[in-house]
Design a protein around this motif. Structure first.
Motif, PDB file in Angstrom:
ATOM      1  N   MET A  71       0.846  -1.080   0.070  1.00  0.00           N
ATOM      2  CA  MET A  71      -0.033   0.097  -0.109  1.00  0.00           C
ATOM      3  C   MET A  71       0.693   1.309   0.015  1.00  0.00           C
ATOM      4  O   MET A  71       0.425   2.373  -0.661  1.00  0.00           O
ATOM      5  CB  MET A  71      -0.888  -0.080   1.129  1.00  0.00           C
ATOM      6  N   TYR A  72       2.005   1.209   0.573  1.00  0.00           N
ATOM      7  CA  TYR A  72       2.786   2.350   0.676  1.00  0.00           C
ATOM      8  C   TYR A  72       4.355   2.161   0.388  1.00  0.00           C
ATOM      9  O   TYR A  72       5.064   1.428   1.139  1.00  0.00           O
ATOM     10  CB  TYR A  72       2.970   2.865   2.175  1.00  0.00           C
ATOM     11  N   SER A  73       4.779   2.673  -0.706  1.00  0.00           N
ATOM     12  CA  SER A  73       6.220   2.432  -1.282  1.00  0.00           C
ATOM     13  C   SER A  73       7.157   2.991  -0.210  1.00  0.00           C
ATOM     14  O   SER A  73       6.610   4.107   0.348  1.00  0.00           O
ATOM     15  CB  SER A  73       6.224   2.850  -2.697  1.00  0.00           C
ATOM     16  N   PRO A  74       8.554   2.761  -0.334  1.00  0.00           N
ATOM     17  CA  PRO A  74       9.155   3.452   0.668  1.00  0.00           C
ATOM     18  C   PRO A  74       9.218   4.926   0.508  1.00  0.00           C
ATOM     19  O   PRO A  74       9.513   5.674   1.233  1.00  0.00           O
ATOM     20  CB  PRO A  74      10.742   2.750   0.354  1.00  0.00           C
ATOM     21  N   ASP A  75       9.074   5.492  -0.730  1.00  0.00           N
ATOM     22  CA  ASP A  75       9.258   6.786  -1.107  1.00  0.00           C
ATOM     23  C   ASP A  75       7.705   7.695  -1.164  1.00  0.00           C
ATOM     24  O   ASP A  75       7.450   8.413  -1.761  1.00  0.00           O
ATOM     25  CB  ASP A  75       9.872   7.197  -2.344  1.00  0.00           C
TER      26      ASP A  75
END
Length: 288
Positions: free
Chosen positions: A105-109
């Motif tokens: 759901m949430y990429s590192p960037d």
């Protein structure tokens, strides 16, 4: 497509697999309902699932404990995670679970946030300043991943429901948002996954919250000034065993704005958030 088939109901772990499944349904001209949850499902959640399936052909239920709606020091790590039990409960009521990882759901960037003005800025928005941005962001992502015909949210989280309705309207997301009635236990306590945190003594005291809320709403409906009625209500909540009250307010049911006259001059809703032990409980009901 690589759906997880370990339960009686298939589970999509990625957005790509979710979209592929929903796309196949669309090719059959099937209507899709959606219920987003954080798991630890109870009868309140299941009533929303049934509502989502009332006039649709397929129902997707997401199970995702969303980290962005928890502030530091809140119960993100302790929040109950019961996927196998949830899947069993959903096996006869839904058609697909979407259970992504946080990394899915949430990429590192990841650097985008959805903020809804006005309706989020008071009540729970004042008590939990980062909460609604986290909710609005994840719900936007979920709605765009599923693209359902309708999505169902519980009225117990009334401020959240109004926030999502406003967001969907403002962003022109093509989905109908439905509010499902608050599901209550035998003594009237609003069902919540967090009720599991309550000790036996706390649970007994917690059952008085909805009674006080109803009595306060009745007093306002009969003509008592809002300030006097809510002040008496706060006193009663503390006497019932709650340590603190974040808010007890009567607000416009459509905008959550306070009534300038001190008495309702339009549709009204009474809302409360109070803490007992380590647990924060919320509830609301119409003032009729």
């Amino acid at each position: 497509m690589a759906l997880d088939m370990q339960y009686k109901i298939p589970v999509a772990r990625t957005i790509a697999d979710l979209r592929e499944t929903v796309s196949a349904w669309r090719k059959e001209n099937l209507r899709v309902g959606f219920v987003p949850t954080m798991g630890a499902l109870h009868e309140g959640h299941l009533s929303l699932v049934d509502l989502a399936g009332a006039d649709t052909d397929r129902v997707v239920v997401s199970i995702f404990v969303n980290p962005t709606q928890f502030a530091p020091g809140e119960d993100f790590e302790a929040y109950p995670r019961t996927e196998a039990a949830d899947a069993e409960k959903l096996s006869s009521r839904a058609h697909l679970i979407f259970a992504p990882s946080a990394a899915e759901m949430y990429s590192p960037d990841f650097s985008t946030s959805v903020h809804v003005m006005g309706v989020t800025e008071d009540l729970d928005g004042a008590a939990r300043p980062t909460h609604f941005a986290g909710v609005a962001t994840v719900v936007t992502k979920l709605l765009l991943a599923v693209l359902p015909d309708k999505a169902v949210f519980g009225e117990k989280d009334y401020q959240q429901l109004l926030t999502i309705k406003r967001m969907v309207r403002d962003l022109n997301i093509p989905v109908e948002i439905i509010g499902g009635p608050t599901h209550r236990e035998e003594d009237g306590l609003a069902r919540s996954s967090r009720n599991a945190y309550l000790s036996a003594g706390e649970r007994q005291s917690a059952g008085k919250l909805n009674v006080i809320l109803r009595e306060t709403a009745h007093a306002v409906a009969k003509g008592a000034p809002i300030a006097a009625a809510t002040e008496a209500g706060i006193t009663a909540i503390k006497e019932a065993g709650f340590q603190s009250v974040d808010y007890l307010e009567v607000r416009n049911a459509e905008t959550l704005e306070p009534f300038a006259s001190g008495k309702p001059d339009g549709p009204a809703r009474i809302l409360v958030a109070a803490r007992i032990g380590k647990t924060r409980l919320i509830d609301n009901m119409p003032v009729e």
